[in-house]
Motif scaffolding. Sequence first.
Motif, short mmCIF file in Angstrom:
data_model
loop_
_atom_site.label_atom_id
_atom_site.label_comp_id
_atom_site.label_asym_id
_atom_site.label_seq_id
_atom_site.Cartn_x
_atom_site.Cartn_y
_atom_site.Cartn_z
N VAL A 264 0.87 -1.17 0.00
CA VAL A 264 0.00 0.00 0.00
C VAL A 264 0.91 1.23 0.00
CG1 VAL A 264 -1.74 1.29 1.29
CG2 VAL A 264 -1.80 -1.22 1.25
N THR A 265 0.72 2.09 -0.98
CA THR A 265 1.52 3.30 -1.08
C THR A 265 0.73 4.48 -0.52
OG1 THR A 265 2.61 2.46 -3.05
CG2 THR A 265 2.77 4.83 -2.66
N VAL A 266 1.35 5.21 0.38
CA VAL A 266 0.71 6.39 0.95
C VAL A 266 1.69 7.55 0.77
CG1 VAL A 266 -0.26 7.44 3.02
CG2 VAL A 266 -0.49 4.98 2.65
N ALA A 267 1.26 8.60 0.10
CA ALA A 267 2.10 9.77 -0.14
C ALA A 267 2.30 10.54 1.16
CB ALA A 267 1.46 10.67 -1.20
N ALA A 268 3.39 11.30 1.21
CA ALA A 268 3.67 12.13 2.38
C ALA A 268 2.50 13.08 2.62
CB ALA A 268 4.96 12.92 2.16
N ASP A 269 2.17 13.30 3.87
CA ASP A 269 1.08 14.19 4.28
C ASP A 269 -0.27 13.78 3.69
OD1 ASP A 269 2.82 15.80 5.78
OD2 ASP A 269 3.35 16.96 3.99
N ALA A 270 -0.44 12.49 3.42
CA ALA A 270 -1.71 11.98 2.91
C ALA A 270 -2.20 10.88 3.83
CB ALA A 270 -1.52 11.44 1.49
N SER A 271 -3.39 10.45 3.61
CA SER A 271 -3.93 9.33 4.38
C SER A 271 -4.53 8.33 3.41
CB SER A 271 -4.97 9.81 5.39
OG SER A 271 -6.08 10.36 4.71
N SER A 272 -4.71 7.14 3.89
CA SER A 272 -5.28 6.08 3.08
C SER A 272 -6.20 5.26 3.96
CB SER A 272 -4.16 5.20 2.51
OG SER A 272 -4.69 4.19 1.70
N THR A 273 -7.28 4.80 3.40
CA THR A 273 -8.23 3.98 4.16
C THR A 273 -8.15 2.56 3.63
OG1 THR A 273 -9.69 5.87 4.44
CG2 THR A 273 -10.65 3.69 4.76
N LEU A 274 -8.00 1.62 4.54
CA LEU A 274 -7.96 0.20 4.19
C LEU A 274 -9.07 -0.51 4.94
CD1 LEU A 274 -4.14 -0.48 4.48
CD2 LEU A 274 -5.45 -0.20 2.40
N ALA A 275 -9.67 -1.48 4.31
CA ALA A 275 -10.69 -2.30 4.96
C ALA A 275 -10.11 -3.69 5.20
CB ALA A 275 -11.93 -2.39 4.08
N PHE A 276 -10.22 -4.16 6.41
CA PHE A 276 -9.75 -5.50 6.76
C PHE A 276 -10.93 -6.35 7.16
CE2 PHE A 276 -5.98 -2.97 7.29
CZ PHE A 276 -4.95 -3.80 6.88
N THR A 277 -10.94 -7.58 6.72
CA THR A 277 -11.94 -8.54 7.14
C THR A 277 -11.29 -9.44 8.17
OG1 THR A 277 -12.95 -8.51 4.95
CG2 THR A 277 -13.48 -10.38 6.37
N VAL A 278 -11.83 -9.44 9.37
CA VAL A 278 -11.26 -10.28 10.41
C VAL A 278 -12.05 -11.58 10.50
CG1 VAL A 278 -10.27 -8.39 11.74
CG2 VAL A 278 -12.59 -9.13 12.21
N VAL A 279 -11.33 -12.65 10.80
CA VAL A 279 -11.97 -13.96 10.94
C VAL A 279 -11.65 -14.52 12.32
CG1 VAL A 279 -11.96 -14.49 8.47
CG2 VAL A 279 -10.03 -15.16 9.88
N SER A 280 -12.59 -15.23 12.87
CA SER A 280 -12.35 -15.90 14.15
C SER A 280 -11.24 -16.91 13.96
CB SER A 280 -13.60 -16.60 14.64
OG SER A 280 -14.59 -15.66 14.96
N GLY A 281 -10.45 -17.05 14.98
CA GLY A 281 -9.34 -17.98 14.89
C GLY A 281 -9.32 -18.94 16.06
N VAL A 282 -8.30 -19.75 16.07
CA VAL A 282 -8.08 -20.71 17.14
C VAL A 282 -6.79 -20.30 17.85
CG1 VAL A 282 -7.65 -23.14 17.67
CG2 VAL A 282 -9.20 -22.53 15.79
N ARG A 283 -6.86 -20.20 19.17
CA ARG A 283 -5.69 -19.79 19.96
C ARG A 283 -4.81 -21.00 20.23
NH1 ARG A 283 -4.56 -15.43 22.52
NH2 ARG A 283 -6.69 -14.67 22.37
N ILE A 284 -3.53 -20.81 19.92
CA ILE A 284 -2.52 -21.82 20.19
C ILE A 284 -1.55 -21.23 21.21
CG2 ILE A 284 -0.66 -23.21 19.23
CD1 ILE A 284 -2.18 -23.07 16.56
N ASN A 285 -1.38 -21.92 22.31
CA ASN A 285 -0.47 -21.48 23.36
C ASN A 285 0.78 -22.35 23.33
OD1 ASN A 285 -2.27 -19.51 24.55
ND2 ASN A 285 -3.48 -21.27 25.21
#
Length: 139
Positions: free
Chosen positions: A19-40
């Motif tokens: 993702v390229t973001v120019a200086a003094d600019a902003s960018s909006t990204l959308a993330f899709t989160v998925v449930s996961g399994v915790r491993i310890n």
Amino acid sequence: RYAASFAGGAASFEASMPVTVAADASSTLAFTVVSGVRINGTVASRDGAPLDGIEITALDAAGNNVGGAFSKDGVFSIVVPPGSYRFVAEDVARQYRVVYYPDASRLNDAEVVVVSAGQVPPALQFVLDAASPGRAARH
């Protein structure tokens, strides 16, 4: 309780697009989160001392990074989506050798851990050997 998410819905860090973001600019990204399994798990030196700051990474079948965590007081917790993974423990300070779960020195020799939704996977235990000191080289 959620697995790592990558830009563009990619399944791994390596598959995500830059993702390229120019200086003094902003960018909006959308993330899709998925449930996961915790491993310890735990990380210790060969003499049994718990190790801090060891990076634990979950790798998919192609060896791509799908999630990670750092150990604290020799303990780590990582959340991944259901699937099949190999895990690697790496000391970013390079005082200890890289170890693939359970005790392999190469990715191809690592055990594949199958993670299923609703399952409580067994705890992963890593034991790291001290790295060999570097040898002086002639210039």
